[in-house]
Structure formats: structure tokens, C-alpha cells
Write a protein that holds these residues in place. Structure first.
Motif, short mmCIF file in Angstrom:
data_model
loop_
_atom_site.label_atom_id
_atom_site.label_comp_id
_atom_site.label_asym_id
_atom_site.label_seq_id
_atom_site.Cartn_x
_atom_site.Cartn_y
_atom_site.Cartn_z
N ASN A 32 -12.16 7.12 -3.74
CA ASN A 32 -11.48 6.84 -4.86
C ASN A 32 -10.35 7.27 -5.18
O ASN A 32 -9.17 6.59 -5.34
CB ASN A 32 -12.25 6.66 -6.05
N ARG A 33 -10.02 8.52 -4.84
CA ARG A 33 -8.95 9.42 -5.03
C ARG A 33 -7.67 8.89 -3.96
O ARG A 33 -6.82 8.59 -4.45
CB ARG A 33 -9.29 10.81 -4.83
N ALA A 34 -8.28 8.63 -2.88
CA ALA A 34 -7.43 8.01 -1.69
C ALA A 34 -6.97 6.72 -2.05
O ALA A 34 -5.66 6.54 -1.98
CB ALA A 34 -8.06 8.19 -0.25
N LYS A 35 -7.74 5.77 -2.58
CA LYS A 35 -7.39 4.51 -3.00
C LYS A 35 -6.24 4.59 -4.10
O LYS A 35 -5.17 3.72 -4.11
CB LYS A 35 -8.46 3.92 -3.52
N ILE A 36 -6.47 5.45 -5.00
CA ILE A 36 -5.70 5.49 -6.12
C ILE A 36 -4.12 5.91 -5.90
O ILE A 36 -3.23 5.38 -6.15
CB ILE A 36 -5.97 6.45 -7.42
N GLU A 37 -4.05 7.24 -4.84
CA GLU A 37 -2.96 7.53 -4.47
C GLU A 37 -2.27 6.81 -3.39
O GLU A 37 -0.92 6.61 -3.62
CB GLU A 37 -3.23 8.88 -3.68
N GLN A 38 -3.00 5.96 -2.86
CA GLN A 38 -2.33 4.83 -2.18
C GLN A 38 -1.68 3.73 -2.79
O GLN A 38 -0.45 3.27 -2.68
CB GLN A 38 -3.24 4.14 -1.09
N ALA A 39 -2.25 3.41 -3.88
CA ALA A 39 -1.84 2.33 -4.82
C ALA A 39 -0.46 2.83 -5.59
O ALA A 39 0.32 2.11 -5.74
CB ALA A 39 -2.92 1.88 -5.77
#
Length: 359
Positions: A32-39
């Protein structure tokens, strides 16, 4: 229009609670951290720190008030403080009060009204009356290097009395009896502690501490030079001097050089702090050395603990911690100094007693 947290939630498919937890340093699954940082990168999202501060009553800014910005000790301590706080997401706002009580009070008031989350202070004032808005509001205050009577807050100190006593004992062990003491301002806690340590060592050795062998400086290079000249003028038979502050150590060495005195042939010298200056001096100075990096780390750790960011272990760092709880009376971290041997002390044939290199 700037992207919002709702936009991040839509882009990632995650709930607002998860997004909020990420920005507030909470536990978020790695995927989820990776998704947020990509967004965040794709949407060019920027946190509105002002709005977040109003909502959480936190600015994530720490106020720091120091006596002199160009003071090596202050600079080294504050560098470590800033690095530690930055690693926890805090910025710092530093105020230089020019060793002036009024400026210090004004700086504290300025930082309070800028809504900083906490305060780190190397106090020059005699009382802590100007700290009441912070303490009354529950915002943490940590004192560095000095204590203030009547102020109940955390502080980080070194064993100033023990350090000074150790230095004077070394001069006594080398056979010196006419020992000059270059002390700091009487109203400053560290100066009083260091002079007390000198007195203790002399008394233990049965040496009468004559008033003419003590001179006070103002913790500046110029003050150290003037006090050194005063000592030499009044004590032509003085064979050694202990200088209780880094800037005054520089001033004392400058004064000795200007007067044509050779160290240690004509005068033995033990100074305080700054390994670089000690090494650059000829001959290399013997000095008391303070753990400036550890002082900064411990001060930041105490503050973070009060803010709920980090716990302090009972044996914090290299020193001794009196832990009394986050909402309880102030804690004290006491750190040991070390002694770095140089070639600035002449042996006059003193005792064979061995002095350890630490306290």
C-alpha cells in the motif's frame, strides 16, 4: 487544481484512513505504501502543512534557541539535533540570542507564537520565567548543557564538575601548585560547576585556592585572552592554567603567544573542547572533550519521547538517565566527558599517581 487526499484514495483504491496513516507516520503495508508513493508522484501531490497543522495542532517544527550561532560547541550539538529530528519528519527553527537574556526571551516568545511543537534551549538567562507559556501549554522543553532553577523540564548535561576536577588533578600530578583557573561567568550553570570541580581538586590536594589565581571570562575568545593576561599579570610565578571553555581556550593561547610565552616550557595549559583546534595548536593541546554528538542525539530523543515519537531507554546513550515518565517531572541525562592527552603540560616532577582518562 492541486490533488487532494481523496484523489490519492481514488488512484490507489485505498481508504482515506490508510492514506492518512501514511502521512502521519503510521503502520501501512508495504504494498500500500508503494501504491501511495506512486500516486503522489503521478498526481504531483503536495501536503498542505498549514492545514494539517491546524487540524492536528502540530506543526512538526521544533524551536531551538542557542547563545551563539558561531560557537563551535553550539553548532556541533545543533547539527546532531537537526539530523535526528529530520529523520523523524521534524524541521527546526533556530534562533541566535547573542548570549543576551532579553533576546533569548524574545526568541522563546517568537517561537511560541509560531506554534512550534517543542523547544530546545541552551539557556543564558538566570531564570526560566520566559518558558512558562511552553510549560503551561504542555509543550515539551529540553535544556541543553545548563539547568535553570525552578524549571521542571528535561535536560542533557555533562559532568562539568568531574571534568574540571580531573583536569586540575592532572596538573597537580605533574607537580604544579601555582595553578591558574580561567572560569566562566558566575551566573552560568556550567561555569559554576566547572569552578566547583577545580576547587574540589585543589582542596583534595591541600592546595589553598587563592583568589588572584582565578579570573573570569565571558565564554568568548576576546574574554579568554583578557582573562589570561590578567592572570599572568597578577601571578608571575604561575606555572599552569586550566581554561574552562573552548572559546576562552583559544583566547588564552592567543594571549600566551602574544606575550611570547612558550607552551609548555613557560606555562602548561589544559583547555576545553574542540579537537581540531587542539591538534592545530603547537604543541598539541591537552583538552577536556565533551561528547557533542551524543548531547545532540540525547536532547532530540528526549523531545521526541515527550512528543510520543520515541521512547528513551533507562540507560540512554553513554550517560545516565533518570526516567520519570512522559507526564512526570523532568528527566536528566548526564554524559561523561573524556580527556585527550596532548603535549601542553610540563612535568615538574609531581606524584606518581595515575589519573584515568575518563570519569
Amino acid at each position: 487544481m492541486a490533488a487532494t487526499m481523496k484523489d490519492l484514495a481514488r488512484a490507489t483504491g485505498l481508504g482515506l484512513a490508510t492514506i492518512s496513516s501514511y502521512f502521519n507516520g503510521g503502520n501501512v503495508r508495504e504494498k500500500n505504501r508503494a501504491k501511495i508513493e506512486q500516486a503522489i508522484e503521478e498526481l504531483h501531490f503536495e501536503v498542505n502543512e498549514i492545514a494539517r497543522g491546524l487540524k492536528t495542532n502540530r506543526t512538526r517544527v521544533i524551536g531551538i534557541v542557542i547563545p551563539e550561532l558561531n560557537n563551535i560547541f553550539c553548532a556541533e550539538v545543533i547539527t546532531e539535533v537537526e539530523d535526528t529530528l529530520r529523520s523523524h519528519g521534524y524541521a527546526v527553527m533556530v534562533c541566535d540570542c547573542r548570549t543576551d537574556e532579553k533576546r533569548e526571551a524574545e526568541a522563546v516568545d517568537f517561537l511560541y507564537h509560531r506554534r512550534v511543537d517543542g523547544l530546545l534551549l541552551m539557556p543564558v538567562g538566570k531564570t526560566g520565567a520566559h518558558l512558562r507559556p511552553f510549560t503551561a501549554s504542555g509543550k515539551p522543553v529540553v535544556l541543553i548543557d545548563r539547568r535553570l532553577e525552578g524549571v521542571d523540564c528535561d535536560c542533557v548535561l555533562v559532568d562539568n564538575q568531574g571534568a574540571a576536577a580531573d583536569a586540575v588533578r592532572r596538573l597537580i600530578a605533574a607537580g604544579h601548585r601555582q595553578i591558574g583557573i580561567l572560569a566562566g561567568p558566575e551566573e552560568i550553570y556550567t561555569a559554576r560547576e566547572r569552578l566547583s570541580g577545580c576547587s574540589k581538586a585543589l582542596e583534595e590536594a591541600g592546595i589553598v585556592q587563592e583568589a588572584r589565581l582565578t579570573a573570569r571570562g565571558d565564554y568568548t575568545i576576546r574574554g579568554g585572552a583578557e582573562a589570561m593576561k590578567q592572570l599572568l599579570e597578577h601571578n608571575p610565578k604561575m606555572t599552569a592554567v586550566f581554561v574552562s571553555n573552548y572559546e576562552m581556550t583559544m583566547g588564552a593561547v592567543i594571549a600566551a603567544n602574544e606575550l611570547g610565552l612558550r607552551i609548555p616550557e613557560d606555562l602548561s595549559v589544559i583547555g576545553f573542547d574542540n579537537l581540531e583546534f587542539a591538534r592545530a595548536s603547537s604543541p598539541r593541546l591537552s583538552i577536556v572533550s565533551q561528547p557533542t554528538g551524543e548531547i545532540g542525539r540525547q536532547a532530540a530523543a528526549l523531545l521526541l519521547d515527550r512528543l510520543g515519537e520515541k521512547e528513551i531507554s533507562p540507560d540512554a546513550g553513554a550517560g545516565r538517565t533518570e526516567r520519570k515518565g512522559r507526564q512526570q517531572p523532568g528527566r536528566v541525562v548526564s554524559l561523561a566527558t573524556s580527556f585527550i592527552e596532548g603535549k601542553s603540560v610540563k612535568d615538574l616532577g609531581g606524584s606518581d599517581e595515575t589519573i584515568s582518562d575518563g570519569h
